[in-house]
Design an enzyme around this catalytic site. Structure first.
Site, short mmCIF file in Angstrom:
data_model
loop_
_atom_site.label_atom_id
_atom_site.label_comp_id
_atom_site.label_asym_id
_atom_site.label_seq_id
_atom_site.Cartn_x
_atom_site.Cartn_y
_atom_site.Cartn_z
N ASP A 11 9.12 6.39 6.12
CA ASP A 11 8.77 5.77 4.85
C ASP A 11 7.24 5.63 4.83
OD1 ASP A 11 9.04 4.15 2.44
OD2 ASP A 11 8.63 2.43 3.73
N ASP A 13 5.05 3.20 2.28
CA ASP A 13 4.53 1.87 1.98
C ASP A 13 5.07 0.82 2.96
OD1 ASP A 13 3.28 1.98 -1.10
OD2 ASP A 13 4.77 3.52 -0.65
#
Length: 216
Positions: A11, A13
């Site tokens: 991922d 953020d």
């Protein structure tokens, strides 16, 4: 032909970088409190991710694309990100970024870390301004999980040699699909389903998880 040693999908953020990009864009449009509140609820799994993203992106209408540069100069990497990507490359791993965030940031991050693939949402821009809309299908939990499978198939990597790293509810399906799921400074809901949890801000700890799993 030598096949890759494995596939690891991250991922973006709050995982590879220390910000939620959409929240920081919202600061530029005086709607930070509203957007950050929706982001928090979505990452905790309290809101449908796709619908919450549409609501948040709508608040960004009118922000100039050129103003985004200030948010990524320098790129707010989490400690150990460069070292982790470099070590994994040396060990023959394919490294991908699969994000519910935006290509504007993810593409630049991928270039900085020399990632092998990047999948993220595309903000619509017209006359240099954000329109408040996202182009194409939203990268939600389901697409994150299917992207892991698709990338493994593309590079002929068995699922037994796949790893996923994330922090929020939107990463849960991806972590469950991978052979090893790692929750990095994650929400409680993700920690509950992860194989490993890293609470300290140091991405190099991912290497210890892979060693413990006998993947490297």
């Amino acid at each position: 032909m030598k096949y890759p040693s494995g596939l690891i999908v991250f991922d973006m953020d709050s995982t590879l970088i220390g910000i939620e990009c959409i929240d920081e864009i919202a600061r530029l449009n005086d709607c930070y409190t509203k957007v950050a509140g929706i982001t928090k609820a979505a990452m905790e799994g309290k809101l449908d991710f796709s619908e919450s993203l549409r609501q948040r992106v709508a608040c960004l209408k009118g922000v100039s694309e050129s103003s985004l540069q200030a948010l990524f100069n320098p790129i707010p990497l989490h400690p150990g990100a460069k070292e982790l990507f470099s070590t994994l490359k040396e060990k023959g791993w394919q490294r991908a970024i699969v994000s519910g965030g935006f290509t504007w940031f993810a593409d630049r991050l991928a270039a900085e870390l020399q990632a092998d693939a990047v999948i993220a949402n595309q903000l619509e821009v017209s006359d240099g301004l954000l329109t408040g809309r996202v182009l194409g299908d939203i990268v939600d939990a389901r697409i994150k999980a299917s992207s892991l499978q698709d990338l493994a198939n593309k590079w002929n990597i068995p699922m037994s040699k796949t790893v996923a790293v994330g922090d929020g509810a939107n990463d849960a399906m991806m972590l469950e699909r991978a052979a090893v799921g790692i929750a990095y400074q994650a929400k409680p809901s993700l920690k509950r389903i992860a194989d490993y949890c890293i609470d300290e801000p140091d991405l190099r700890q991912v290497l210890f998880c892979l060693e413990s799993s006998k993947l490297i």
